[in-house]
Design a protein around this motif. Sequence first.
Motif, PDB file in Angstrom:
ATOM      1  N   ASN A 101     -21.485  38.308 -37.975  1.00  0.00           N
ATOM      2  CA  ASN A 101     -20.421  39.183 -38.478  1.00  0.00           C
ATOM      3  C   ASN A 101     -20.911  40.082 -39.614  1.00  0.00           C
ATOM      4  O   ASN A 101     -20.121  40.554 -40.434  1.00  0.00           O
ATOM      5  CB  ASN A 101     -19.213  38.366 -38.942  1.00  0.00           C
ATOM      6  CG  ASN A 101     -19.532  37.492 -40.148  1.00  0.00           C
ATOM      7  OD1 ASN A 101     -20.697  37.352 -40.524  1.00  0.00           O
ATOM      8  ND2 ASN A 101     -18.501  36.916 -40.766  1.00  0.00           N
ATOM      9  N   THR A 102     -22.219  40.304 -39.644  1.00  0.00           N
ATOM     10  CA  THR A 102     -22.784  41.193 -40.664  1.00  0.00           C
ATOM     11  C   THR A 102     -22.280  42.615 -40.464  1.00  0.00           C
ATOM     12  O   THR A 102     -22.259  43.129 -39.341  1.00  0.00           O
ATOM     13  CB  THR A 102     -24.319  41.197 -40.598  1.00  0.00           C
ATOM     14  OG1 THR A 102     -24.796  39.869 -40.799  1.00  0.00           O
ATOM     15  CG2 THR A 102     -24.907  42.110 -41.666  1.00  0.00           C
ATOM     16  N   LYS A 103     -21.850  43.229 -41.559  1.00  0.00           N
ATOM     17  CA  LYS A 103     -21.403  44.616 -41.525  1.00  0.00           C
ATOM     18  C   LYS A 103     -22.140  45.420 -42.583  1.00  0.00           C
ATOM     19  O   LYS A 103     -22.399  44.923 -43.686  1.00  0.00           O
ATOM     20  CB  LYS A 103     -19.895  44.706 -41.756  1.00  0.00           C
ATOM     21  CG  LYS A 103     -19.073  44.115 -40.619  1.00  0.00           C
ATOM     22  CD  LYS A 103     -17.585  44.340 -40.830  1.00  0.00           C
ATOM     23  CE  LYS A 103     -16.786  43.804 -39.642  1.00  0.00           C
ATOM     24  NZ  LYS A 103     -15.322  44.015 -39.834  1.00  0.00           N
ATOM     25  N   ILE A 104     -22.495  46.620 -42.230  1.00  0.00           N
ATOM     26  CA  ILE A 104     -23.166  47.530 -43.152  1.00  0.00           C
ATOM     27  C   ILE A 104     -22.323  48.796 -43.263  1.00  0.00           C
ATOM     28  O   ILE A 104     -22.002  49.424 -42.248  1.00  0.00           O
ATOM     29  CB  ILE A 104     -24.583  47.904 -42.659  1.00  0.00           C
ATOM     30  CG1 ILE A 104     -25.429  46.641 -42.449  1.00  0.00           C
ATOM     31  CG2 ILE A 104     -25.259  48.854 -43.644  1.00  0.00           C
ATOM     32  CD1 ILE A 104     -26.771  46.919 -41.800  1.00  0.00           C
ATOM     33  N   GLU A 105     -21.936  49.139 -44.476  1.00  0.00           N
ATOM     34  CA  GLU A 105     -21.168  50.369 -44.700  1.00  0.00           C
ATOM     35  C   GLU A 105     -22.018  51.359 -45.492  1.00  0.00           C
ATOM     36  O   GLU A 105     -22.471  51.059 -46.596  1.00  0.00           O
ATOM     37  CB  GLU A 105     -19.870  50.100 -45.453  1.00  0.00           C
ATOM     38  CG  GLU A 105     -19.025  51.354 -45.634  1.00  0.00           C
ATOM     39  CD  GLU A 105     -17.692  51.106 -46.310  1.00  0.00           C
ATOM     40  OE1 GLU A 105     -16.972  52.081 -46.588  1.00  0.00           O
ATOM     41  OE2 GLU A 105     -17.375  49.927 -46.574  1.00  0.00           O
ATOM     42  N   LEU A 106     -22.243  52.525 -44.900  1.00  0.00           N
ATOM     43  CA  LEU A 106     -22.980  53.597 -45.564  1.00  0.00           C
ATOM     44  C   LEU A 106     -22.004  54.703 -45.934  1.00  0.00           C
ATOM     45  O   LEU A 106     -21.197  55.127 -45.101  1.00  0.00           O
ATOM     46  CB  LEU A 106     -24.071  54.154 -44.649  1.00  0.00           C
ATOM     47  CG  LEU A 106     -25.154  53.182 -44.179  1.00  0.00           C
ATOM     48  CD1 LEU A 106     -26.119  53.890 -43.248  1.00  0.00           C
ATOM     49  CD2 LEU A 106     -25.903  52.587 -45.364  1.00  0.00           C
TER      50      LEU A 106
END
Length: 207
Positions: A96-101
Amino acid sequence: MKSIAILSAVCFMSSASAFAETSSPAETTSSNKTYFYGGIGTIGLEIKDKPDAITEDVTPNLSLGLGHEFSEYLALETFISFSSTEYSNEWNPYDNTKIELSLSQIGVSVVPSTGELGNSGIKLYARLNASMVSADAEVSGSSLNGYTLNSSDTGAMLDGGVGIQWNINDNFMIRGEYLKNIADSSLDDFSDYFDYQGAQIALGYRF
């Protein structure tokens, strides 16, 4: 990119011919306007050669601008904008890793145009943005044991675009435009991995 360059050249040539002519008092009153606008759209970061397993969710960008029409054919603007994109791996239920740029910009724009086409209130324009940028990344997920990783970088960007503007009346206008990053500096070669582009609509008030 070629279409942006062609329309930019047409708009600049129209501006040059306009400066060579003497404007009537009516033209001066109509075109010498200050204006502000707010825009929303799909401008944001997109991974180049994105793997199928990665889901890319672009949050609607927001922008605010203040400009001045020096003639019917040329305007200068200053603007701020914000955009963000979230990446996740929805194909793996155990990750469930999320990356927000996100990108925050403050800059100036040169906006040459064709001038009003007939009496339609419609004109075509090109845009060249130069901005200072803050790029932020936030990583979260259970694999980080409840922690969130943050990193940021600052630099400069040069964007180009084309659009269409309709002056609804002497005060209100609406725009639709497409923008794309042309060059960047001091952003860790982010343009090698990401495209920054998209379209937006904006509503403005001229006074």
